[in-house]
Design a protein around this motif. Structure first.
Motif, short mmCIF file in Angstrom:
data_model
loop_
_atom_site.label_atom_id
_atom_site.label_comp_id
_atom_site.label_asym_id
_atom_site.label_seq_id
_atom_site.Cartn_x
_atom_site.Cartn_y
_atom_site.Cartn_z
N TRP A 92 0.86 -1.17 0.00
CA TRP A 92 0.00 0.00 0.00
C TRP A 92 0.90 1.23 0.00
CZ3 TRP A 92 -0.20 -3.56 4.00
CH2 TRP A 92 0.42 -3.20 5.18
N ASN A 93 0.30 2.37 -0.11
CA ASN A 93 1.03 3.64 -0.19
C ASN A 93 1.88 3.73 -1.44
OD1 ASN A 93 -0.02 4.91 2.07
ND2 ASN A 93 1.53 4.06 3.43
N TRP A 115 -4.57 2.46 -1.76
CA TRP A 115 -4.76 3.68 -0.99
C TRP A 115 -3.41 4.31 -0.70
CZ3 TRP A 115 -5.47 -0.99 1.63
CH2 TRP A 115 -4.62 -1.22 2.70
N ASN A 117 -1.84 6.71 2.42
CA ASN A 117 -2.04 7.37 3.71
C ASN A 117 -1.54 8.81 3.67
OD1 ASN A 117 -3.14 5.08 4.86
ND2 ASN A 117 -1.25 4.44 5.85
N ASN A 118 -1.99 9.58 4.63
CA ASN A 118 -1.51 10.95 4.80
C ASN A 118 -0.03 10.91 5.15
OD1 ASN A 118 -0.79 13.24 6.71
ND2 ASN A 118 -2.74 13.98 5.90
N SER A 121 0.66 12.02 9.03
CA SER A 121 0.14 11.20 10.13
C SER A 121 0.22 9.70 9.87
CB SER A 121 -1.32 11.58 10.40
OG SER A 121 -2.13 11.20 9.28
N ASP A 122 0.44 9.29 8.63
CA ASP A 122 0.41 7.89 8.21
C ASP A 122 -0.95 7.24 8.50
OD1 ASP A 122 1.60 5.72 6.88
OD2 ASP A 122 2.10 4.76 8.78
N LEU A 123 -2.00 8.07 8.43
CA LEU A 123 -3.37 7.60 8.62
C LEU A 123 -4.15 7.75 7.32
CD1 LEU A 123 -4.12 9.17 12.12
CD2 LEU A 123 -3.68 6.76 11.61
N PRO A 124 -5.29 7.07 7.21
CA PRO A 124 -6.11 7.22 6.01
C PRO A 124 -6.42 8.69 5.73
CG PRO A 124 -6.93 5.42 7.34
CD PRO A 124 -5.88 6.12 8.16
N SER A 125 -6.48 9.01 4.44
CA SER A 125 -6.67 10.40 4.02
C SER A 125 -7.82 10.51 3.02
CB SER A 125 -5.38 10.91 3.37
OG SER A 125 -5.61 12.09 2.65
N ASN A 128 -6.48 12.07 -0.20
CA ASN A 128 -5.80 11.11 -1.08
C ASN A 128 -6.80 10.14 -1.71
OD1 ASN A 128 -3.39 12.33 -0.44
ND2 ASN A 128 -2.69 10.71 0.92
N ASP A 164 -9.36 2.80 1.06
CA ASP A 164 -9.86 3.62 2.16
C ASP A 164 -10.99 4.46 1.60
OD1 ASP A 164 -8.10 2.73 4.11
OD2 ASP A 164 -6.65 4.32 3.77
#
Length: 183
Positions: A92-93, A115, A117-118, A121-125, A128, A164
């Motif tokens: 991913w990423n 997906w 990530n941000n 933060s390395d969280l779902p965005s 994005n 995501d």
């Protein structure tokens, strides 16, 4: 209850709740719909067709990874299968079709993680997702995986797509078109 489709649920467990998940599946009665392979090995397991699963009332595939769940090779396997016994997946990423992890062995399912990530933060965005979940972005990645294959052999067509924010962009239209053979 939808009696004409197979549902795949894959749980990523990182909060010490695996025991709770097993209890919830048992208490809900969902286990009676779960397909558990009669051959307790992922090596060369020939998955039944979706119609065979439906006809057998095995309309639920439960998979999980993390929190100590591991491969089960005995007849005492629970209703929840170990993800990495049955699913090979992309990183991913990124938008490549490189295989995540060390295993290059073929699995019954090939999951395209789609997906980004941000960065901070390395969280779902959701921002994005708006870019990644367009029909064109999904199509390009799907075609790349289909053409390049897991190791450049052209033999791995994604049959599971993870995103995501499924409700952002064209995910449902794209998956419908894949399922109908229009991609």
């Amino acid at each position: 209850i939808n009696t004409i489709q197979v549902l795949i649920l894959e749980f990523e467990i990182n909060d010490y709740s695996l025991a709770d998940l097993f209890l919830a599946i048992k208490a809900s009665g969902l286990g009676r719909y779960a397909h558990v392979p009669s051959i307790y090995t992922s090596d060369n397991y020939q998955w039944p067709t979706m119609q065979t699963l439906i006809d057998a009332d095995d309309r639920l595939l439960l998979l999980a990874h993390g929190d100590g769940i591991q491969s089960c090779r005995t007849e005492d396997c629970p209703d929840i299968l170990y993800t990495y016994d049955y699913i090979q997946q992309t990183n991913w990423n990124d938008d490549t079709c490189d295989i995540m992890g060390n295993s290059r062995e073929d699995r019954g399912f090939f999951l395209m993680n789609h997906w980004m990530n941000n960065d901070a933060s390395d969280l779902p965005s959701p921002t994005n997702a708006a870019e990644f979940n367009t029909y064109e972005s999904l199509r390009k990645r799907y075609e790349r995986c289909k053409d390049d294959g897991a190791d450049g052999d052209g033999k791995r067509v994604p049959n599971i797509i993870a995103v995501d924010f499924w409700d952002v962009g064209d995910v449902l239209d794209f998956v419908r078109d894949v399922n109908e053979g229009n991609v």
